[in-house]
Design a protein around this motif. Structure first.
Motif, short mmCIF file in Angstrom:
data_model
loop_
_atom_site.label_atom_id
_atom_site.label_comp_id
_atom_site.label_asym_id
_atom_site.label_seq_id
_atom_site.Cartn_x
_atom_site.Cartn_y
_atom_site.Cartn_z
N MET A 7 -44.49 49.75 -23.72
CA MET A 7 -44.35 50.81 -24.72
C MET A 7 -42.98 51.48 -24.61
N GLU A 8 -42.58 51.82 -23.40
CA GLU A 8 -41.31 52.53 -23.20
C GLU A 8 -40.14 51.66 -23.67
N LYS A 9 -40.23 50.35 -23.44
CA LYS A 9 -39.15 49.45 -23.88
C LYS A 9 -39.08 49.41 -25.41
N VAL A 10 -40.24 49.36 -26.07
CA VAL A 10 -40.27 49.33 -27.53
C VAL A 10 -39.73 50.63 -28.10
N PHE A 11 -40.08 51.76 -27.48
CA PHE A 11 -39.61 53.06 -27.98
C PHE A 11 -38.09 53.19 -27.86
N GLY A 12 -37.50 52.38 -26.98
CA GLY A 12 -36.05 52.37 -26.88
C GLY A 12 -35.39 51.66 -28.06
N ILE A 13 -36.20 50.90 -28.80
CA ILE A 13 -35.70 50.18 -29.98
C ILE A 13 -36.04 50.93 -31.27
N LEU A 14 -37.27 51.41 -31.34
CA LEU A 14 -37.72 52.16 -32.52
C LEU A 14 -38.52 53.36 -32.03
N THR A 34 -51.41 45.19 -30.09
CA THR A 34 -50.80 43.88 -30.33
C THR A 34 -49.28 43.93 -30.34
N LEU A 35 -48.72 45.00 -30.87
CA LEU A 35 -47.27 45.17 -30.89
C LEU A 35 -46.68 44.98 -29.51
N PHE A 36 -47.31 45.59 -28.51
CA PHE A 36 -46.78 45.53 -27.16
C PHE A 36 -47.11 44.20 -26.49
N LYS A 62 -40.94 56.33 -31.15
CA LYS A 62 -42.41 56.43 -31.15
C LYS A 62 -42.90 57.12 -32.42
N GLU A 63 -42.26 58.21 -32.78
CA GLU A 63 -42.67 58.97 -33.96
C GLU A 63 -42.55 58.13 -35.23
N LYS A 64 -41.51 57.29 -35.29
CA LYS A 64 -41.29 56.43 -36.46
C LYS A 64 -42.39 55.38 -36.58
N ILE A 65 -42.80 54.82 -35.46
CA ILE A 65 -43.87 53.82 -35.47
C ILE A 65 -45.16 54.45 -35.98
N TYR A 66 -45.46 55.67 -35.50
CA TYR A 66 -46.67 56.35 -35.95
C TYR A 66 -46.58 56.70 -37.44
N TRP A 86 -47.71 43.77 -43.34
CA TRP A 86 -46.92 43.87 -42.12
C TRP A 86 -45.63 44.67 -42.38
N ASP A 87 -45.23 45.46 -41.41
CA ASP A 87 -44.00 46.25 -41.55
C ASP A 87 -42.82 45.45 -40.99
N ASP A 88 -41.81 45.20 -41.83
CA ASP A 88 -40.68 44.34 -41.44
C ASP A 88 -39.90 44.89 -40.25
N GLU A 89 -39.68 46.20 -40.23
CA GLU A 89 -38.89 46.79 -39.15
C GLU A 89 -39.60 46.65 -37.81
N ILE A 90 -40.92 46.80 -37.81
CA ILE A 90 -41.68 46.65 -36.56
C ILE A 90 -41.75 45.17 -36.16
#
Length: 485
Positions: free
Chosen positions: A108-115, A133-135, A117-121, A189-193
């Protein structure tokens, strides 16, 4: 009279039911049960998908040997987030790893470094759990990128089972929403994610919705079962979506909340999507409903897992009914915990974790199973009451009733405590909500019922529901509970 087959597969056991819809009532009969398909080898937890599918086929063979009726339908629901990857020859790549596996630790922390957390939510409305599944996919990208590069098809667990039955590849949206990769506004599906995972081929597989007809079983399956027709229909393939489809008193939006009560308690409402700073802060999730463009707006609560673990530590010496009886007899004991405290997620000893919590919060530690039971049941009831107030605050709705469904709805003591703590009427049942919701969507798809509302009325008339009204004033104890949160 109409018949349906429902396959309900949980993380620990699977069951096949025959459902008969007759005179506006549903009668259920369990026809097959199987388990022990979570495996652990080479430091990996994974699903024995061949055993799961083989068990479904064994149950169907047994059924059709005894029942020669043709032109039935079948629906499959399972847990969420987990998936199968297929190569260009439709062969499984790797193992279908379980959400219980540790491969997502730190992801999770690695993903939040790319996008952020608030944006994903903001895009998905889905709460953050390390096994989403994302992680899982991001973990594959970092640890086994070659596997993702070979993959051509992504199917969630129930959708892969449907593919084995029919040869058709469709991912159903109630389960897809649990991936934390679906944009709730587009229903796609969200392209950015997806770019984060590096697996954009996920978009190649068609998305379907609850109530869609996948099609007839393949010629190979026809031959194996000795029948010519068995239509595969998508229920809410996520088991919670099917369970909530069966909540008997949700006809009017906002008038009732629900608790799907089992190892976890899933508490929420059926509503429009609710995505705000406050819902993000309180960790509420918006999973797709069987009703198009509606959300299962809910919160995960550590449910009967607490008492299940304590019971096991007492070597299963006491039945659940005996624990309830002993809890009722503990008149003087009033210690409480916050059930959602992380220490209770999977401690080595639940008894020790509870006792340590009580000591740290200047309360008396429980000394016998009756005291453990009372502490857990009261604490759950108060957490339900707190969550109910949060639901009202976030939705702006006045909730007038609470439906408790699933196996936990049989705990009359907890049902009454919940009514007392939340100061609200509680309706308990049905116990087999997931199966009934599965069947409801099949009946809707085939024209046996005209709407989900009609299905819920049939379920209400078919089930032995029990109503509870507030009896005790628990406000002082509830105030003590709030100090722990």
């Amino acid at each position: 009279m109409e018949k349906y087959l429902a396959v309900d597969i949980g993380a620990s056991s699977g069951r096949i039911f025959e459902a008969v819809l007759i005179n506006k009532k549903i009668e259920l009969k369990e026809i097959y049960r199987f388990d022990e398909y979570l495996k652990y080898e080479e430091n990996t937890y994974f699903w024995d998908i061949e055993k799961i599918y083989g068990s479904i086929m064994s149950g169907l063979k047994k059924y059709f040997k005894e029942n020669r009726q043709e032109d039935l339908s079948i629906g499959i629901d399972t847990w969420g987030v987990d998936f199968i990857l297929l190569d260009s020859n439709d062969k499984i790549l790797g193992r279908p790893v379980s959400y219980r596996d540790s491969r997502t630790n730190g992801m999770m922390e690695k993903v939040f470094g790319i996008l952020a957390k608030e944006k994903i939510y903001e895009k998905t409305g889905i709460q953050f759990m390390e096994f989403n599944t994302l992680f899982q996919l991001y973990s594959l990208k970092l640890k086994d990128k070659s596997l993702l590069e070979k993959a051509e098809t992504f199917l969630m667990i129930p959708d892969y089972l449907n593919y084995l039955l029919t040869g058709k590849k469709i991912n159903e949206i109630t389960n897809v929403s649990t991936t934390q990769m679906m944009n709730y506004k587009t229903g796609f599906w969200d392209d950015e994610i997806l770019k984060i995972t590096g697996f954009e081929k996920i978009k190649n597989t068609k998305l379907g919705k609850a109530g869609d007809i996948v099609g007839n079983i393949s010629s190979e399956v026809q031959k194996e079962l000795g029948i010519k027709r068995l239509n595969v229909i998508l229920p809410g393939t996520h088991d919670t979506a099917s369970a909530i489809a069966a909540v008997p008193h949700l006809e009017k939006e906002g008038t009732a909340a629900y608790i799907s009560s089992g190892t976890w308690s899933l508490m929420g409402i059926e509503s429009d999507y609710i995505i705000s700073e406050k819902s993000y802060e309180l960790n509420f999730t918006n999973e797709a409903s069987v009703i198009e463009k509606k959300s299962r707006f809910l919160k995960n609560i550590m449910g009967l897992w607490l008492i299940q673990r304590v019971k096991k530590e007492y070597n299963d010496e006491f039945s659940f009914s005996e624990i309830v009886k002993l809890a009722k007899e503990e008149k003087e004991f009033i210690s409480l915990i916050n059930p959602n405290n992380e220490r209770f997620l999977n401690p080595e000893s639940m008894k020790d974790a509870i006792c340590d919590y009580c000591i740290e919060t200047n309360q008396k530690a429980p000394e016998n199973i009756g005291q453990f039971g009372k502490l857990i049941f009261y604490s759950l009831a108060f957490l339900y009451a707190k969550t109910l107030k949060e639901l009202e605050e976030l939705s702006g709705l006045k909730i007038k009733g609470l439906n408790i469904i699933g196996g936990g709805s049989q705990n009359e003591y907890l049902n009454q405590l919940t009514s007392d703590a939340a100061e609200i009427s509680v309706i308990a049942g049905p116990v087999e909500a997931t199966v009934l919701g599965n069947v409801t969507m099949q009946a809707y798809a085939k024209g046996g019922i005209k709407s989900i509302e009609e299905g819920r009325k049939i379920i209400r008339d078919s089930s032995g529901l029990k109503k509870y009204r507030p009896e005790k004033n628990l406000k002082e104890l509830y105030s003590n509970f709030l100090k722990l949160c």
